[in-house]
Design a protein around this motif. Structure first.
Motif, PDB file in Angstrom:
ATOM      1  N   GLU A 109      42.021  42.875  38.796  1.00  0.00           N
ATOM      2  CA  GLU A 109      41.416  43.060  40.112  1.00  0.00           C
ATOM      3  C   GLU A 109      40.278  42.069  40.327  1.00  0.00           C
ATOM      4  O   GLU A 109      40.090  41.562  41.435  1.00  0.00           O
ATOM      5  CB  GLU A 109      40.910  44.492  40.289  1.00  0.00           C
ATOM      6  CG  GLU A 109      42.016  45.517  40.400  1.00  0.00           C
ATOM      7  CD  GLU A 109      42.929  45.330  41.590  1.00  0.00           C
ATOM      8  OE1 GLU A 109      42.476  44.879  42.654  1.00  0.00           O
ATOM      9  OE2 GLU A 109      44.120  45.639  41.452  1.00  0.00           O
ATOM     10  N   LYS A 110      39.502  41.775  39.292  1.00  0.00           N
ATOM     11  CA  LYS A 110      38.428  40.780  39.413  1.00  0.00           C
ATOM     12  C   LYS A 110      39.013  39.416  39.769  1.00  0.00           C
ATOM     13  O   LYS A 110      38.490  38.707  40.642  1.00  0.00           O
ATOM     14  CB  LYS A 110      37.627  40.693  38.119  1.00  0.00           C
ATOM     15  CG  LYS A 110      36.736  41.881  37.863  1.00  0.00           C
ATOM     16  CD  LYS A 110      36.019  41.723  36.532  1.00  0.00           C
ATOM     17  CE  LYS A 110      35.134  42.908  36.236  1.00  0.00           C
ATOM     18  NZ  LYS A 110      34.418  42.745  34.953  1.00  0.00           N
ATOM     19  N   TYR A 111      40.084  39.048  39.100  1.00  0.00           N
ATOM     20  CA  TYR A 111      40.726  37.758  39.357  1.00  0.00           C
ATOM     21  C   TYR A 111      41.295  37.720  40.774  1.00  0.00           C
ATOM     22  O   TYR A 111      41.109  36.752  41.509  1.00  0.00           O
ATOM     23  CB  TYR A 111      41.825  37.503  38.322  1.00  0.00           C
ATOM     24  CG  TYR A 111      42.634  36.272  38.619  1.00  0.00           C
ATOM     25  CD1 TYR A 111      42.115  35.002  38.375  1.00  0.00           C
ATOM     26  CD2 TYR A 111      43.907  36.366  39.166  1.00  0.00           C
ATOM     27  CE1 TYR A 111      42.843  33.867  38.664  1.00  0.00           C
ATOM     28  CE2 TYR A 111      44.647  35.238  39.464  1.00  0.00           C
ATOM     29  CZ  TYR A 111      44.110  33.991  39.208  1.00  0.00           C
ATOM     30  OH  TYR A 111      44.828  32.867  39.508  1.00  0.00           O
ATOM     31  N   ILE A 112      41.993  38.784  41.163  1.00  0.00           N
ATOM     32  CA  ILE A 112      42.598  38.839  42.488  1.00  0.00           C
ATOM     33  C   ILE A 112      41.520  38.803  43.572  1.00  0.00           C
ATOM     34  O   ILE A 112      41.654  38.107  44.582  1.00  0.00           O
ATOM     35  CB  ILE A 112      43.489  40.089  42.627  1.00  0.00           C
ATOM     36  CG1 ILE A 112      44.729  39.950  41.742  1.00  0.00           C
ATOM     37  CG2 ILE A 112      43.900  40.322  44.071  1.00  0.00           C
ATOM     38  CD1 ILE A 112      45.555  41.225  41.631  1.00  0.00           C
ATOM     39  N   SER A 113      40.424  39.535  43.371  1.00  0.00           N
ATOM     40  CA  SER A 113      39.325  39.541  44.349  1.00  0.00           C
ATOM     41  C   SER A 113      38.769  38.146  44.557  1.00  0.00           C
ATOM     42  O   SER A 113      38.500  37.734  45.687  1.00  0.00           O
ATOM     43  CB  SER A 113      38.206  40.476  43.890  1.00  0.00           C
ATOM     44  OG  SER A 113      38.624  41.809  43.935  1.00  0.00           O
ATOM     45  N   SER A 114      38.604  37.425  43.476  1.00  0.00           N
ATOM     46  CA  SER A 114      38.106  36.057  43.561  1.00  0.00           C
ATOM     47  C   SER A 114      39.080  35.168  44.333  1.00  0.00           C
ATOM     48  O   SER A 114      38.675  34.354  45.171  1.00  0.00           O
ATOM     49  CB  SER A 114      37.889  35.507  42.150  1.00  0.00           C
ATOM     50  OG  SER A 114      37.488  34.166  42.196  1.00  0.00           O
ATOM     51  N   SER A 115      40.359  35.346  44.073  1.00  0.00           N
ATOM     52  CA  SER A 115      41.374  34.549  44.766  1.00  0.00           C
ATOM     53  C   SER A 115      41.403  34.869  46.259  1.00  0.00           C
ATOM     54  O   SER A 115      41.527  33.963  47.101  1.00  0.00           O
ATOM     55  CB  SER A 115      42.754  34.799  44.155  1.00  0.00           C
ATOM     56  OG  SER A 115      42.769  34.371  42.807  1.00  0.00           O
ATOM     57  N   TYR A 116      41.311  36.149  46.615  1.00  0.00           N
ATOM     58  CA  TYR A 116      41.274  36.520  48.033  1.00  0.00           C
ATOM     59  C   TYR A 116      40.036  35.956  48.709  1.00  0.00           C
ATOM     60  O   TYR A 116      40.084  35.547  49.875  1.00  0.00           O
ATOM     61  CB  TYR A 116      41.329  38.034  48.217  1.00  0.00           C
ATOM     62  CG  TYR A 116      42.724  38.611  48.108  1.00  0.00           C
ATOM     63  CD1 TYR A 116      43.804  38.031  48.767  1.00  0.00           C
ATOM     64  CD2 TYR A 116      42.958  39.746  47.354  1.00  0.00           C
ATOM     65  CE1 TYR A 116      45.076  38.559  48.660  1.00  0.00           C
ATOM     66  CE2 TYR A 116      44.237  40.289  47.246  1.00  0.00           C
ATOM     67  CZ  TYR A 116      45.281  39.687  47.902  1.00  0.00           C
ATOM     68  OH  TYR A 116      46.545  40.210  47.812  1.00  0.00           O
TER      69      TYR A 116
END
Length: 115
Positions: free
Chosen positions: A35-42
C-alpha cells in the motif's frame, strides 16, 4: 514480548508462530508495504494526469488506497506489530536544525540578494 524501551510507543504484541511459513503479521506487513508503494505511485500519477476525468478517477482510487493503508497500519499497531519512537524535545530540535541547515545550503538565491 514486553515493551522494555521507554522511548517505544507500542501495544502488547499479539503472538504469531515463528515458522518459515508466513503468519498474520507477515501478511499484514507485506500488504502495508504494498500500500505504501501504491500510494506513492498514485501520488505521482495524480501530479502528471493530463485529463480532468482521469485525475478524478485516480484521486478516488488513491483515497481508497490511503484509507486501506491507514486501516492496515491501525491493525498492525493494535496488535503490537508496529512501533513508534517517542521523540524528545532535543531530538526534534536537532532535526529542525539539520533541516534548516540543509535548506539554507540548497537555497539558490543565498548570497544573491537584490538591493
Amino acid at each position: 514480548m514486553e515493551n522494555n524501551n521507554p522511548n517505544k510507543i507500542k501495544n502488547p504484541e499479539t503472538p504469531v508462530p515463528k515458522t518459515p511459513q508466513m503468519n498474520d503479521r507477515d501478511f499484514l506487513n507485506d500488504a502495508l508495504t504494498t500500500e505504501k508503494y501504491i500510494s506513492s505511485s498514485y501520488s505521482t500519477a495524480l501530479k502528471e494526469a493530463s485529463h480532468g476525468s482521469l485525475y478524478r478517477t485516480i484521486a478516488s482510487i488513491s483515497q481508497e488506497t490511503e484509507d486501506c493503508h491507514r486501516n492496515l497500519y491501525n491493525l498492525m499497531f493494535k496488535n503490537g506489530w508496529y512501533a513508534l519512537e517517542k521523540e524528545t524535545p532535543q531530538t526534534i530540535q536537532q532535526s529542525v536544525q539539520q533541516f534548516s541547515n540543509y535548506m539554507q545550503s540548497q537555497d539558490p538565491y543565498r548570497g544573491n540578494l537584490i538591493q
